[in-house]
Design a protein around this motif. Structure first.
Motif, PDB file in Angstrom:
ATOM      1  N   THR A 108       0.823  -1.228   0.000  1.00  5.77           N
ATOM      2  CA  THR A 108       0.000   0.000   0.000  1.00  5.77           C
ATOM      3  C   THR A 108       0.851   1.270   0.000  1.00  5.77           C
ATOM      4  O   THR A 108       0.675   2.136   0.848  1.00  5.77           O
ATOM      5  CB  THR A 108      -0.962   0.037   1.209  1.00  5.77           C
ATOM      6  OG1 THR A 108      -0.198  -0.152   2.419  1.00  5.77           O
ATOM      7  CG2 THR A 108      -2.027  -1.013   1.112  1.00  5.77           C
ATOM      8  N   MET A 109       1.757   1.367  -0.966  1.00  6.06           N
ATOM      9  CA  MET A 109       2.594   2.560  -1.060  1.00  6.06           C
ATOM     10  C   MET A 109       1.895   3.690  -1.815  1.00  6.06           C
ATOM     11  O   MET A 109       2.206   4.862  -1.615  1.00  6.06           O
ATOM     12  CB  MET A 109       3.906   2.193  -1.758  1.00  6.06           C
ATOM     13  CG  MET A 109       4.702   1.167  -0.944  1.00  6.06           C
ATOM     14  SD  MET A 109       6.323   0.789  -1.632  1.00  6.06           S
ATOM     15  CE  MET A 109       7.158   2.356  -1.394  1.00  6.06           C
ATOM     16  N   SER A 110       0.964   3.360  -2.685  1.00  7.74           N
ATOM     17  CA  SER A 110       0.287   4.363  -3.503  1.00  7.74           C
ATOM     18  C   SER A 110      -0.627   5.260  -2.658  1.00  7.74           C
ATOM     19  O   SER A 110      -1.117   4.857  -1.603  1.00  7.74           O
ATOM     20  CB  SER A 110      -0.554   3.647  -4.564  1.00  7.74           C
ATOM     21  OG  SER A 110      -1.351   4.561  -5.292  1.00  7.74           O
ATOM     22  N   TYR A 111      -0.847   6.474  -3.146  1.00  6.69           N
ATOM     23  CA  TYR A 111      -1.885   7.326  -2.554  1.00  6.69           C
ATOM     24  C   TYR A 111      -3.267   6.685  -2.704  1.00  6.69           C
ATOM     25  O   TYR A 111      -4.167   6.929  -1.900  1.00  6.69           O
ATOM     26  CB  TYR A 111      -1.953   8.671  -3.282  1.00  6.69           C
ATOM     27  CG  TYR A 111      -0.842   9.644  -2.990  1.00  6.69           C
ATOM     28  CD1 TYR A 111      -0.826  10.373  -1.809  1.00  6.69           C
ATOM     29  CD2 TYR A 111       0.171   9.866  -3.908  1.00  6.69           C
ATOM     30  CE1 TYR A 111       0.184  11.290  -1.549  1.00  6.69           C
ATOM     31  CE2 TYR A 111       1.191  10.778  -3.655  1.00  6.69           C
ATOM     32  CZ  TYR A 111       1.185  11.487  -2.474  1.00  6.69           C
ATOM     33  OH  TYR A 111       2.188  12.395  -2.210  1.00  6.69           O
ATOM     34  N   PHE A 112      -3.421   5.894  -3.746  1.00  6.18           N
ATOM     35  CA  PHE A 112      -4.762   5.442  -4.145  1.00  6.18           C
ATOM     36  C   PHE A 112      -5.110   4.070  -3.585  1.00  6.18           C
ATOM     37  O   PHE A 112      -4.248   3.191  -3.487  1.00  6.18           O
ATOM     38  CB  PHE A 112      -4.854   5.390  -5.672  1.00  6.18           C
ATOM     39  CG  PHE A 112      -4.622   6.718  -6.303  1.00  6.18           C
ATOM     40  CD1 PHE A 112      -5.640   7.642  -6.372  1.00  6.18           C
ATOM     41  CD2 PHE A 112      -3.371   7.070  -6.789  1.00  6.18           C
ATOM     42  CE1 PHE A 112      -5.434   8.902  -6.928  1.00  6.18           C
ATOM     43  CE2 PHE A 112      -3.139   8.319  -7.346  1.00  6.18           C
ATOM     44  CZ  PHE A 112      -4.169   9.230  -7.416  1.00  6.18           C
ATOM     45  N   SER A 113      -6.389   3.907  -3.255  1.00  3.77           N
ATOM     46  CA  SER A 113      -6.895   2.581  -2.913  1.00  3.77           C
ATOM     47  C   SER A 113      -7.755   2.050  -4.050  1.00  3.77           C
ATOM     48  O   SER A 113      -7.675   0.886  -4.411  1.00  3.77           O
ATOM     49  CB  SER A 113      -7.726   2.650  -1.621  1.00  3.77           C
ATOM     50  OG  SER A 113      -6.900   3.014  -0.537  1.00  3.77           O
ATOM     51  N   VAL A 173      -8.853   4.031  -7.506  1.00  2.00           N
ATOM     52  CA  VAL A 173      -8.753   5.335  -8.155  1.00  2.00           C
ATOM     53  C   VAL A 173     -10.071   5.776  -8.790  1.00  2.00           C
ATOM     54  O   VAL A 173     -10.347   6.973  -8.907  1.00  2.00           O
ATOM     55  CB  VAL A 173      -7.585   5.325  -9.186  1.00  2.00           C
ATOM     56  CG1 VAL A 173      -7.920   4.505 -10.410  1.00  2.00           C
ATOM     57  CG2 VAL A 173      -7.160   6.724  -9.574  1.00  2.00           C
ATOM     58  N   GLU A 203      -9.794   1.904   1.608  1.00  2.00           N
ATOM     59  CA  GLU A 203      -9.422   0.516   1.339  1.00  2.00           C
ATOM     60  C   GLU A 203     -10.696  -0.336   1.224  1.00  2.00           C
ATOM     61  O   GLU A 203     -11.522  -0.342   2.153  1.00  2.00           O
ATOM     62  CB  GLU A 203      -8.537  -0.029   2.469  1.00  2.00           C
ATOM     63  CG  GLU A 203      -7.102   0.455   2.414  1.00  2.00           C
ATOM     64  CD  GLU A 203      -6.343  -0.131   1.224  1.00  2.00           C
ATOM     65  OE1 GLU A 203      -6.290  -1.366   1.098  1.00  2.00           O
ATOM     66  OE2 GLU A 203      -5.811   0.659   0.421  1.00  2.00           O
ATOM     67  N   PRO A 204     -10.848  -1.048   0.116  1.00  2.00           N
ATOM     68  CA  PRO A 204     -12.064  -1.857  -0.068  1.00  2.00           C
ATOM     69  C   PRO A 204     -12.291  -2.849   1.074  1.00  2.00           C
ATOM     70  O   PRO A 204     -13.435  -3.101   1.463  1.00  2.00           O
ATOM     71  CB  PRO A 204     -11.790  -2.588  -1.389  1.00  2.00           C
ATOM     72  CG  PRO A 204     -10.800  -1.721  -2.119  1.00  2.00           C
ATOM     73  CD  PRO A 204      -9.957  -1.088  -1.063  1.00  2.00           C
ATOM     74  N   ILE A 231      -4.835  14.513   2.065  1.00  3.05           N
ATOM     75  CA  ILE A 231      -4.652  13.620   0.896  1.00  3.05           C
ATOM     76  C   ILE A 231      -4.964  12.177   1.280  1.00  3.05           C
ATOM     77  O   ILE A 231      -4.160  11.261   1.059  1.00  3.05           O
ATOM     78  CB  ILE A 231      -3.236  13.712   0.292  1.00  3.05           C
ATOM     79  CG1 ILE A 231      -2.717  15.169   0.285  1.00  3.05           C
ATOM     80  CG2 ILE A 231      -3.229  13.183  -1.138  1.00  3.05           C
ATOM     81  CD1 ILE A 231      -1.359  15.333  -0.409  1.00  3.05           C
ATOM     82  N   GLY A 232      -6.159  11.988   1.843  1.00  5.18           N
ATOM     83  CA  GLY A 232      -6.561  10.633   2.215  1.00  5.18           C
ATOM     84  C   GLY A 232      -6.242  10.290   3.652  1.00  5.18           C
ATOM     85  O   GLY A 232      -5.916  11.180   4.455  1.00  5.18           O
TER      86      GLY A 232
END
Lengths: 438, 438
Positions: free
Chosen positions: B104-109, B111, B119-120, B294-295
């Protein structure tokens, strides 16, 4: 490289499911052994990490979906997935964190401390990393933690605005400035501060100047442009790490902001820190974070501490000036090699195309690498000279490349910001497409 | 109970160090085995969780220091350390989370999702928990995640304020109201919204009413008091869980806020969620969190998902109406038993003292427990009738009990709010001291 495409979907899913079966079976045996040992030797939770593999997991997301030749390539955000390959390697195992169910349940980390929600282990690793890299003076500074440096930026504005019913503090930054500065400053229409635009055009006396160096978006080295009146500078040093720019000296400004997102690539962890000289300012910044989110995720803090520790430990094992070919435990060397290679490909694509230009390379002596190196910024500030292309963001979007247009940075529409930190796959498709434009 | 005193210090430190030696040695053997198995059967990261015990750890904090007979007892915040005993038990092992360095390095879960940083797996467990407990309707609602419900509360104010240059939206709540509402509403002097005090005294048409039910501070069941004009209600349901109050029906309001802090006791994880009916409102709330931080920490989200999963799984194993004596895997039963016992002790102490009063017990039929039960609120709203005690907070502080005075809740100074969720040790000292006051 493994990148983040594994969890995405398609053909890989079935293969992954088969692999999970093996994992589960091995894990079950380990779990049985661990359970026995735990009961025999100690009553604690240390075997839980082993046992848990026998339990069904909550599957984490893998971020953006993987790309294909025909995909839209989204390089709008600086999503640092380039780093995943490093953390899947040897150093990554040492950054794995195990958090038992009962750990860090309290709001408090150190109830008597100025920043009472800061995990002492994180503070220690932050100071250790700055000592290793030499990019900022941490001795004599207060360390604060934030939910990313974005929250710390707002905390700084809150702390620096005068109390009482005066006019809002002017917030400025020299153009091109980070596109989030105006939006984040103004979204709540605060009576404490307001966005006042390009620092070079500002002529008031009371202001906060945001100095982002190396600069997002253009990679340039910046100093405060305003020096008069009652102004204060906030230094956003998110990119002042040796993979992006030569470390020419240890920064020692009043307020310095950092983030793991751009240092280690862990954007999803939402973890930033500030080094703050003045105690009263640090206290007010801490108060902002208390009011805004009652502190910062301890899970993220523990993870960030482990990650920073793995980096510094990596250099303790293989010093910075050691064998240049083994970067598996040296994050900054891994990332610099990536940046050098990507910038070479980008410059070649720009040359092949003929319609684009990029900022010049900026060399300097890096005290960390102990050699003269060029800067390889995390964003490309790409300008188009082709006639009729006044909206470069739109021009690229038609070609399935998502970038961020110059207008959002206080610049013109013939320039865009492109993230250089995405996956190898996305970057390769991007440069191929760029080279073909003419 | 183990509580959070283990890591504190003093004599326990040496004992713990000895124990760590044993752990390290056992872990080393496990690590060697795991390393062999990993190389033999799969090339992945799954053995890292075992290996890492052989590495030096980043020690997490243990929150507030342990108490002694003569300590200051701090019951000002609702620090939910009472729950630590549950998570140190069997269910706690199933809530242990392992996060590899590359995850989970990305900003996005997701997009493409409205709440792109959710997170789903967390969304799934949130919906599953509400189905189990029956305290809120989640079907047909958008799930949003926040850095605690405090951030979601601000997101709701942002989303509900009219755009454009109108006067700030009035934010009201019936007194006594949660003491953070005015401070969090006003600390940035937003032009979008402003605190307008006690809802019962408000007579405008344009407002947001905050409805906290069960109420912080007094535990009462609340409904919106204002029903006219263009007003909108935000329901803060942080305490609408079966350990605190009978679940009389599934709430189905426009905006409902929840937090793991008060549901599971994981305050340090800073994780809240909102159920939001209207898509446009959910989008604007999500935008607030994007601009603000940012999240939300994915580490916290993954951990919260695992914790909620452990709770629901616990009831799948041992249904709610099962054997009443085994609460080791049934969080709500564990916590209710604690609350019943603590309230009995508190009422006995109040009776012994003779100078205090408490709100009456509120019984109701709980659809979750399927029986009629009393409410046992997470805070005691303690009033003092003794002559001359007009500042009860100060009176208790002199007796080394830190509480929060009524004035901060829009009430008078003869009443205070006391957390009922601290450690057994702190609570025991508190009731002993209270019983002796006269």
């Amino acid at each position: 490289m493994g990148s983040k495409d594994g969890g995405g979907g398609g053909g890989g899913m079935a293969a992954q499911a088969g692999r999970l079966g093996v994992v589960a079976s091995v894990a079950f045996n380990l779990a049985a052994l661990a359970f026995y040992l735990r009961r025999r030797y100690f009553g604690g939770d240390d075997a839980a990490a082993v046992r848990k593999k026998a339990e069904a997991e909550v599957a984490p997301s893998s971020g953006k979906p993987p790309v294909t030749k025909d995909s839209i390539i989204n390089l709008d955000h600086g999503d640092p997935t380039m780093y995943e390959a490093f953390w899947r390697g040897g150093a990554g195992e040492r950054a794995t964190i195990v958090i038992p169910g009962w750990q860090t349940m309290s709001y408090f980390s150190d109830v008597g401390s100025l920043c009472w929600f800061l995990e002492p282990g994180l503070e220690r690793e932050v100071r250790r990393l700055h000592r290793l890299v030499g990019n900022a003076v941490a001795d004599g500074y207060h360390v604060l933690v934030g939910t990313g440096s974005t929250q710390l930026f707002q905390a700084a504005l809150y702390a620096l605005s005068p109390p009482g019913p005066s006019a809002p503090m002017n917030v400025v930054s020299p153009a091109p400035y980070y596109s989030s500065y105006p939006a984040v400053t103004d979204f709540l229409k605060s009576g404490l501060y307001r966005w006042a635009g390009d620092a070079k055009m500002f002529d008031g006396d009371t202001y906060v100047e945001l100095v982002c160096s190396p600069s997002n978006p253009d990679g340039g080295i910046r100093e405060a442009v305003l020096k008069s009146g009652d102004g204060v500078a906030v230094h956003d040093l998110a990119y002042y790490w040796p993979q992006y720019t030569p470390i020419t000296s240890a920064a020692a400004h009043d307020i310095m902001l950092f983030t793991v997102s751009k240092c280690t690539g862990h954007a999803g962890t939402r973890l930033g820190w500030a080094l703050v000289k003045d105690r009263a300012v640090a206290q007010k910044m801490s108060k902002f974070i208390e009011l805004n989110t009652i502190g910062v995720s301890k899970d993220s803090q523990l993870r960030a501490a482990k990650i920073l520790k793995a980096i510094t430990d990596g250099y303790d094992r293989a010093p910075a000036a050691g064998d240049d070919d083994d970067d598996s435990s040296r994050l900054f060397h891994f990332a610099r090699r990536k940046m050098v290679s990507r910038w070479a490909k980008l410059r070649a694509a720009v040359a092949a195309s003929g319609i684009f230009t990029l900022p010049d390379e900026l060399p300097g002596h890096c005290t960390f690498a102990n050699e003269t190196v060029s800067a390889y910024p995390p964003f490309a500030w790409l300008r188009c000279g082709k006639e009729g292309v006044d909206d470069l963001e739109g021009y690229l979007r038609e070609r399935k490349i998502i970038s961020r247009g110059g207008g959002k940075f206080g610049a013109d529409g013939r320039v865009v910001r492109i993230s250089m930190l995405d996956t190898d796959e996305a970057f390769a498709i991007f440069v191929d497409r760029l080279a073909a434009m003419n």
